[in-house]
Scaffold this active site. Sequence first.
Site, PDB file in Angstrom:
ATOM      1  N   GLU A  32       0.852  -1.201   0.000  1.00  0.00           N
ATOM      2  CA  GLU A  32       0.000   0.000   0.000  1.00  0.00           C
ATOM      3  C   GLU A  32       0.882   1.244   0.000  1.00  0.00           C
ATOM      4  OE1 GLU A  32      -1.327   1.783   3.567  1.00  0.00           O
ATOM      5  OE2 GLU A  32      -1.059  -0.059   4.711  1.00  0.00           O
ATOM      6  N   LYS A 164      -4.631  -2.560  13.880  1.00  0.00           N
ATOM      7  CA  LYS A 164      -3.991  -1.469  14.632  1.00  0.00           C
ATOM      8  C   LYS A 164      -4.443  -1.495  16.092  1.00  0.00           C
ATOM      9  CE  LYS A 164      -4.261   1.433  11.066  1.00  0.00           C
ATOM     10  NZ  LYS A 164      -3.731   0.738   9.883  1.00  0.00           N
TER      11      LYS A 164
HETATM   12  N1  PSU Z   1      -0.556   0.230   8.719  1.00  0.00           N
HETATM   13  C1  PSU Z   1       0.389   1.039   9.258  1.00  0.00           C
HETATM   14  N2  PSU Z   1       0.215   2.407   9.106  1.00  0.00           N
HETATM   15  C2  PSU Z   1      -0.868   2.944   8.428  1.00  0.00           C
HETATM   16  C3  PSU Z   1      -1.858   2.078   7.877  1.00  0.00           C
HETATM   17  C4  PSU Z   1      -1.639   0.726   8.060  1.00  0.00           C
HETATM   18  O1  PSU Z   1       1.365   0.558   9.858  1.00  0.00           O
HETATM   19  O2  PSU Z   1      -0.957   4.165   8.290  1.00  0.00           O
HETATM   20  C5  PSU Z   1      -3.063   2.634   7.121  1.00  0.00           C
HETATM   21  C6  PSU Z   1      -3.502   1.588   6.118  1.00  0.00           C
HETATM   22  O3  PSU Z   1      -3.501   2.217   4.857  1.00  0.00           O
HETATM   23  C7  PSU Z   1      -4.909   1.193   6.552  1.00  0.00           C
HETATM   24  C8  PSU Z   1      -5.410   2.488   7.072  1.00  0.00           C
HETATM   25  O4  PSU Z   1      -5.674   0.689   5.506  1.00  0.00           O
HETATM   26  O5  PSU Z   1      -4.259   2.917   7.865  1.00  0.00           O
HETATM   27  C9  PSU Z   1      -6.700   2.312   7.863  1.00  0.00           C
HETATM   28  O6  PSU Z   1      -7.408   3.507   7.851  1.00  0.00           O
HETATM   29  P1  PSU Z   1      -8.949   3.542   8.354  1.00  0.00           P
HETATM   30  O7  PSU Z   1      -8.880   3.124   9.780  1.00  0.00           O
HETATM   31  O8  PSU Z   1      -9.381   4.972   8.163  1.00  0.00           O
HETATM   32  O9  PSU Z   1      -9.712   2.606   7.495  1.00  0.00           O
END
Ligand code: PSU
Length: 312
Positions: A32, A164
């Site tokens: 990504e 996360k």
């Molecule tokens: N993993 C990391 N750092 C990030 C992300 C993932 O170590 O910044 C990003 C990814 O792109 C993931 C996004 O899809 O955070 C999730 O965002 P949200 O919670 O708004 O869906």
Amino acid sequence: MVPEVSLSVVTLRIAPEVDAALTDGRAVVALESTIFSELGLPTPSNRLALDQCLAAVTAGGAVPALTAVIEGQPTVGASEPDLICGPARKVAARELGVAVGQQWSYGATTVSASVTLAAAAGIEVFATGGIGGVHRGWSETGDISADLEALARWPVVTVSAGAKVFLDLPATLEHLETGGVPVLGWRCDDFPAFHARSSGLASPHRVESATEVAAIARAHWELGGGGVLVVAPVPESDALDPDRIEQAVERALLESAAAGVTGAAVTPAVLGALADATEGDSVPTNLALAANNAGIAAEIAVALAASARPND
Ligand code: PSU
Ligand code: MN
């Protein structure tokens, strides 16, 4: 970048080395771009993370394919590191069409948009840091990452260090079950918690090797399944203490709530607040886990390439 796959009005830009590997049935790992952009890790760690993830995929015997929307074109195999590590607009699955239609100069793809592009290009493996999931307090805010829907939908193996850490992890696991996403602990029994090696929750299944993952993924896909999630704990030497991380998460969540952050801005804001709350210690851990995942993804891609039938 030459080869262009036409998706009616959308042209998918595939880097020549990625296209050649796919044609030859060699291993490819999609990455990504959000994590490497200014929405992800802070500068200059983001550039270091990009270099290390690309190197880990290559060292593992696979071709890296960095996804992004560049000048309105969905791109698989981006080779513009300065752009990738700079300011970006966040592109989740629902923004892909918007970013193309409005010709965004740089849309950084999240997990949901990246697995969508990986599937469109025929790439079977994708690596990230940690997936998005069900947010704490979701019953009030309704905040559930589009990552979960996309993981369930597209037939791609995603490698992450769990979800996360600031999310509602039990609810995230439940949601993955509802979506029919097998969750495979990479040589571990517990569901990892991003910066910490364990969330205290059990991983539904355990796997020991890339060959085992490839066998499971092939069977899952032959039976009409979508994504497979492989969860790998951050290497021991880079892990943070779970209690310390939880205290930092609580501070970070309070801070971003007090600042009135909502919607797509929540994850970047909380990741930033978490870096502050750990005096920057969360950043090298995030970088290490992302590179670790990229290496494991390469191993899995190699095993999948070896297990493909000749007429596939
Ligand atoms: N993993 C990391 N750092 C990030 C992300 C993932 O170590 O910044 C990003 C990814 O792109 C993931 C996004 O899809 O955070 C999730 O965002 P949200 O919670 O708004 O869906
Ligand atoms: Mn959200």
